[in-house]
Design a protein around this motif. Structure first.
Motif, PDB file in Angstrom:
ATOM      1  N   GLY A 134       0.730  -1.498  -0.168  1.00  0.00           N
ATOM      2  CA  GLY A 134       0.105   0.533  -0.252  1.00  0.00           C
ATOM      3  C   GLY A 134       0.746   1.299  -0.212  1.00  0.00           C
ATOM      4  N   GLY A 263      -2.542   4.757   1.406  1.00  0.00           N
ATOM      5  CA  GLY A 263      -1.979   3.886   0.754  1.00  0.00           C
ATOM      6  C   GLY A 263      -1.294   2.891   2.429  1.00  0.00           C
ATOM      7  N   THR A 266      -3.712   1.915   4.869  1.00  0.00           N
ATOM      8  CA  THR A 266      -4.183   0.515   4.237  1.00  0.00           C
ATOM      9  C   THR A 266      -3.325  -0.785   4.522  1.00  0.00           C
ATOM     10  OG1 THR A 266      -5.878   1.795   2.797  1.00  0.00           O
ATOM     11  CG2 THR A 266      -5.488  -0.944   2.910  1.00  0.00           C
ATOM     12  N   ASP A 267      -2.093  -0.726   4.564  1.00  0.00           N
ATOM     13  CA  ASP A 267      -1.039  -1.582   4.823  1.00  0.00           C
ATOM     14  C   ASP A 267      -1.386  -1.867   7.033  1.00  0.00           C
ATOM     15  OD1 ASP A 267      -0.042  -2.069   2.844  1.00  0.00           O
ATOM     16  OD2 ASP A 267       1.704  -0.707   2.937  1.00  0.00           O
ATOM     17  N   THR A 271     -10.299  -0.384   5.669  1.00  0.00           N
ATOM     18  CA  THR A 271     -10.310   0.621   5.427  1.00  0.00           C
ATOM     19  C   THR A 271     -11.989   1.592   4.871  1.00  0.00           C
ATOM     20  OG1 THR A 271      -9.180  -0.441   3.279  1.00  0.00           O
ATOM     21  CG2 THR A 271     -10.164   1.716   2.769  1.00  0.00           C
ATOM     22  N   ALA A 316      -5.966   5.150  -0.021  1.00  0.00           N
ATOM     23  CA  ALA A 316      -6.915   3.589   0.416  1.00  0.00           C
ATOM     24  C   ALA A 316      -7.632   2.249  -0.703  1.00  0.00           C
ATOM     25  CB  ALA A 316      -7.414   4.342   1.548  1.00  0.00           C
ATOM     26  N   ALA A 319      -4.706   0.630  -2.617  1.00  0.00           N
ATOM     27  CA  ALA A 319      -3.762  -0.304  -2.073  1.00  0.00           C
ATOM     28  C   ALA A 319      -4.468  -1.273  -1.614  1.00  0.00           C
ATOM     29  CB  ALA A 319      -3.242   0.092  -0.392  1.00  0.00           C
ATOM     30  N   LYS A 323      -3.484  -4.802  -3.091  1.00  0.00           N
ATOM     31  CA  LYS A 323      -2.660  -6.176  -2.250  1.00  0.00           C
ATOM     32  C   LYS A 323      -3.830  -7.213  -2.301  1.00  0.00           C
ATOM     33  CE  LYS A 323      -2.292  -4.372   2.530  1.00  0.00           C
ATOM     34  NZ  LYS A 323      -0.672  -4.404   2.514  1.00  0.00           N
TER      35      LYS A 323
END
Length: 548
Positions: A134, A263, A266-267, A271, A316, A319, A323
């Motif tokens: 992300g 991003g 979001t990791d 979200t 977000a 990502a 992912k």
């Protein structure tokens, strides 16, 4: 062959990210900003000027999906140079063009440069590890801010744009030549349906879910600001072209940094809540712009705030997409969402401009945009579960013997990694007879604990029935319902046994014995590696036990 050293692998990944970001900046410079600058050399009316801006967006919206599908087949090592060479040719045409029709034609070809976003994002999604993907995608999108800054600088040193066009064309050719040795052959190896059939599949996927509209609002909003803000400041507020470009560059840079932050978030966290806040705040800021007096220095910060909110949401979502997708379908998924972003940028811009034209006031357009953003916020709040699961890409079955598989999942793994876990379970269900044993201590009201698995699997496995039943050792329901799970398996359904976490091992053992399972797998999630499948037991030997 010696294994790669972790340090050298990290350096190579960072180098690939830099190459992808530079490639995006050069291509977006050709795609979004060169045509409007060159149009200043001609006696064009406002409508023709807007056509120059909109045509590349439309072309990119049409081409992003096919280019994404081709990237899945041939890799970024082939597609990045190809896109850059096409962009270089269009830039030369724009630099030499002496009439509006020729500029429009060259600008249409320049739309192909917008597909560099899909190629580069696919490269990043396949190269960077799950835990930092992300953030890496956010860094990659800084290329759009670099493109605006390059544009502002070139306008200052070469207002006519001819020399800047030739320099940019040379830079694109040079990048294409360097990309071949610098980029590794990371093709995802997709060899399923033909490219045309794959495009049709992805269009159907996007049409079947309202998430594509959500992506269009988030990603298209920032894109529309990048393309149209300088013209808006010039036409509505009478600002000089250079100042308008500098303000646009600053706003796009803030949006790019916001995408990076989205991003990064979001990791680490889900979200949906972030999206609700971003869309809601952006709607409020649009209302503030509509009510503000017509002073550029007062409106510009409000527009920048809207861009930051859209940037956070867009980062977000990008990502989340990057992912959740498999390596062999990253290009197709990013292509269809990128196409939605391009078309969303055109649609939002036309809606705002049309409202302004019909009402005769600039406030109407911002009210329309605010209403769209408010609708997006309310949708995410009501459908946060499905939003967090992302686009439901159907897994491709792999030719292999069918096995009776029992997959064990803990509720803690779906709390943070629901999209990745569901995608992995769907892959198992596409090839095997599958029963999921889901350990959860969450109360059944107001939401059933297994809802996240049921909703995600139903979207990804439209040809399968998905059912969830509570079972437990203390209640004695395992033996009573074991036969029912067997019937579900015989009918081709995916059955989910929901049990307290403390009884997870016992329920798994009893169901596996009754169903005569060929293997038991543990599906777990980590922020670093995503969803992993670990063998617990198979008929060939005994593995480690499933912990309570």
């Amino acid at each position: 062959m010696e294994p790669a050293v972790p340090g050298s692998r990290s350096l190579r990944t960072a180098a690939l990210l830099v190459v992808a970001t530079i490639g995006l900046a050069l291509n977006l410079r050709a795609w979004i900003l060169l045509g409007p600058l060159l149009a200043q050399r001609n006696d064009v009316r406002l409508g023709e000027y807007l056509m120059l801006l909109g045509v590349p967006l439309l072309v990119a919206g049409v081409l992003r999906l096919p280019v994404g599908v081709l990237t899945d087949r041939y890799g970024a090592r082939t597609m990045f140079p190809a896109v850059s060479l096409v962009a270089a040719g269009s830039v030369i045409g724009l630099g030499l063009a002496g009439s509006v029709p020729v500029i429009v034609a060259a600008g249409a070809v320049a739309g192909a440069a917008g597909t560099a976003f899909v190629v580069g994002a696919t490269l990043v999604a396949r190269t960077v590890g799950y835990g930092r993907r992300g953030l890496a995608l956010g860094v990659f999108t800084i290329g759009s801010a670099l493109a605006v800054l390059i544009s502002a600088w070139s306008w200052k040193v070469d207002p006519g744009g001819r020399h800047a066009a030739m320099v940019l064309a040379g830079a694109l050719v040079g990048f294409a030549a360097l990309a071949v040795p610098l980029l590794r052959n990371e093709t995802g190896g997709y060899r399923g349906a033909s490219p045309v059939r794959r495009c049709v599949e992805m269009v159907r996927l996007a049409a079947d879910t309202s998430l594509s509209l959500l992506y269009a609002v988030a990603l298209g909003g920032v894109m529309a600001i990048a393309v149209y803000l300088s013209a808006y400041l010039t036409v509505v507020f009478g600002q000089p072209r250079l100042r308008a470009l500098m303000v646009t560059g600053a706003v796009v840079m803030l949006a790019a940094l916001a995408r990076l932050a989205g991003g990064w978030w979001t990791d680490r966290r889900p979200t949906a809540r972030l999206l609700t806040v971003c869309y809601g705040a952006a709607a409020v800021l649009c209302l503030a712009v509509a009510a503000a007096p017509p002073l550029w220095w007062l409106n510009a910060p409000l527009i920048a705030g809207t861009a930051v909110c859209d940037g956070l949401a867009g980062g977000a979502l990008l990502a989340l997409i990057g992912k959740a997708v498999r390596a062999d379908s990253a290009g197709a998924v990013l292509g269809v969402t990128g196409a939605a972003a391009s078309l969303g940028a055109v649609g939002l811009s036309l809606a705002v401009a049309g409202a302004d034209r019909l009402s005769g006031t600039r406030a109407a357009g911002w009210l329309v945009l605010g209403a769209v953003l408010l609708g997006a916020a309310l949708y995410v709040r009501a459908n946060g579960l499905r939003v967090g699961l992302g686009l439901a890409v159907q897994p491709e079955p792999v030719p292999s013997p069918t096995a009776m598989t029992v997959a064990v999942v803990n509720e803690s793994d779906t709390r943070w990694g629901a999209a990745a876990v569901v995608a992995r379970l769907a892959e198992l269900a596409a090839n095997d007879e599958l029963v999921v044993v889901y350990g959860s201590d969450e109360p059944a009201v107001p939401r059933r604990p297994a809802d996240v698995l049921v909703a995600g699997l139903r979207d990804r496995l439209p040809r399968h029935s998905v059912v969830a039943l509570p079972v437990g050792l203390r209640t004695g329901s395992v033996g009573q319902r074991a036969a029912l799970f067997g019937e579900f398996v015989e009918s081709g359904a995916v059955a989910i046994a929901v049990t307290p976490t403390g009884e997870l091992s016992g329920v798994t053992a009893q169901l596996s014995s009754y169903l005569q399972a060929d293997r038991v797998l543990l599906v777990s999630y980590s922020r670093t590696d995503g969803a992993g499948v670990h063998e617990v037991w198979d008929r060939g030997g005994l593995g480690t036990e499933v912990g309570d």
